[in-house]
Scaffold this motif. Structure first.
Motif, short mmCIF file in Angstrom:
data_model
loop_
_atom_site.label_atom_id
_atom_site.label_comp_id
_atom_site.label_asym_id
_atom_site.label_seq_id
_atom_site.Cartn_x
_atom_site.Cartn_y
_atom_site.Cartn_z
N TRP A 83 2.91 3.27 3.02
CA TRP A 83 1.59 2.84 2.55
C TRP A 83 1.65 2.39 1.10
O TRP A 83 0.86 1.53 0.68
N VAL A 84 2.55 2.96 0.30
CA VAL A 84 2.73 2.50 -1.08
C VAL A 84 3.08 1.01 -1.09
O VAL A 84 2.59 0.25 -1.94
N TRP A 85 3.88 0.58 -0.15
CA TRP A 85 4.25 -0.84 -0.05
C TRP A 85 3.10 -1.66 0.54
O TRP A 85 2.88 -2.81 0.14
N GLN A 86 2.34 -1.08 1.46
CA GLN A 86 1.29 -1.83 2.15
C GLN A 86 0.12 -2.17 1.23
O GLN A 86 -0.53 -3.20 1.40
N VAL A 87 -0.19 -1.30 0.27
CA VAL A 87 -1.40 -1.49 -0.55
C VAL A 87 -1.10 -2.26 -1.83
O VAL A 87 -1.95 -2.31 -2.73
N ARG A 88 0.05 -2.88 -1.93
CA ARG A 88 0.43 -3.55 -3.18
C ARG A 88 -0.50 -4.72 -3.50
O ARG A 88 -0.64 -5.09 -4.67
N GLY A 89 -1.15 -5.31 -2.50
CA GLY A 89 -2.03 -6.45 -2.75
C GLY A 89 -3.49 -6.09 -2.94
O GLY A 89 -4.33 -6.98 -3.11
N TRP A 90 -3.82 -4.82 -2.91
CA TRP A 90 -5.22 -4.40 -3.06
C TRP A 90 -5.68 -4.59 -4.50
O TRP A 90 -4.88 -4.73 -5.43
N TYR A 92 -7.23 -2.44 -6.50
CA TYR A 92 -6.79 -1.31 -7.30
C TYR A 92 -5.49 -0.74 -6.73
O TYR A 92 -5.31 0.47 -6.64
N GLY A 93 -4.61 -1.64 -6.34
CA GLY A 93 -3.39 -1.22 -5.66
C GLY A 93 -2.48 -0.38 -6.51
O GLY A 93 -1.84 0.55 -6.00
N ARG A 94 -2.39 -0.65 -7.82
CA ARG A 94 -1.49 0.12 -8.66
C ARG A 94 -1.87 1.59 -8.71
O ARG A 94 -1.04 2.49 -8.57
N GLY A 95 -3.16 1.87 -8.90
CA GLY A 95 -3.61 3.26 -8.92
C GLY A 95 -3.42 3.94 -7.58
O GLY A 95 -3.01 5.11 -7.52
N VAL A 96 -3.70 3.22 -6.49
CA VAL A 96 -3.50 3.79 -5.15
C VAL A 96 -2.02 4.06 -4.91
O VAL A 96 -1.64 5.09 -4.33
N GLN A 97 -1.15 3.17 -5.36
CA GLN A 97 0.29 3.38 -5.20
C GLN A 97 0.76 4.63 -5.94
O GLN A 97 1.56 5.41 -5.41
N ILE A 98 0.28 4.81 -7.17
CA ILE A 98 0.66 6.01 -7.93
C ILE A 98 0.18 7.27 -7.23
O ILE A 98 0.91 8.26 -7.10
N ALA A 99 -1.08 7.23 -6.75
CA ALA A 99 -1.62 8.42 -6.07
C ALA A 99 -0.85 8.73 -4.80
O ALA A 99 -0.54 9.90 -4.51
#
Length: 212
Positions: A83-90, A92-99
């Motif tokens: 999911w870290v890879w999937q949300v890269r285009g969102w 607020y993707g950076r914050g979601v990736q960190i979380a």
């Protein structure tokens, strides 16, 4: 004027940016090394005691908890990392990736602590091994088997999701192809002069208009 010149000279006389970065990296590495040694002297024994409390000296309970931790604490972090890879285009993707990355590490902590007991060479790791051997028999081996099962479950989920998405894409392509063929058939059924294939003139069409 002299004050501005003095402040600029002070700034130039300060530490260079590369030197500040080097100091920050060195301090960070020292903190990490100290944290590692502190945790290595404490965590293996503490985790072994927690596992012993769960297993209560029973072989079956040790295997059950080992499989549970091995499967869940392997499959769930892998899914979260995907999911870290999937949300890269969102947005607020950076914050979601960190979380998601932090959550994956937190979920994987039980397996990492078990690994510290198995692979650790310190006194705390050896003490943890003895505690698990006596009070949680079968836990370490079951954790390894559970980790392997967790990886297999993750691979199965990835393949299933990929096939489901491919099937949806194929269905959408087939539906679009059928709609295109239906539109082409309607165009062929329509007379080029504006009439239809069965010879019925269109509305508003009369023979007198042709004679004129």
């Amino acid at each position: 004027m002299s004050d501005a010149r003095t402040s600029s000279e002070i700034e130039r006389a300060g530490m260079k940016p590369w030197l500040k970065k080097t100091i920050a990296v060195v301090v960070t590495l020292l903190v990490l090394v100290i944290t590692y040694f502190v945790l290595a002297a404490f965590l293996p024994r503490w985790w072994a005691q927690r596992v012993a409390g769960l297993a209560e000296g029973g072989f079956s309970r040790g295997i059950m908890w080992g499989l549970l931790f091995g499967i869940l604490c392997t499959a769930i972090p892998l899914v979260l990392l995907v999911w870290v890879w999937q949300v890269r285009g969102w947005k607020y993707g950076r914050g979601v990736q960190i979380a998601l990355t932090v959550l994956a590490l937190v979920v994987a902590i039980p397996n990492l602590m078990t690994l510290s007991v198995v692979l650790g060479g310190g006194n705390a790791a050896h003490a943890g091994e003895r505690i698990m051997d006596v009070d949680a028999p079968g836990f370490r081996g079951a954790s390894l088997v559970g980790a392997v099962i967790g990886v297999l479950v993750f691979v199965f989920l990835v393949i299933a999701v990929a096939r489901y998405r491919k099937r949806g894409k194929d269905l959408r392509a087939a539906r679009a192809d059928l709609e295109r063929k239906a539109a082409d058939a309607e165009k062929r059924d329509t007379d080029p002069r504006g009439g239809s294939a069965d010879g019925v003139p269109p509305e508003g069409f009369s023979r007198g208009s042709v004679d004129r």
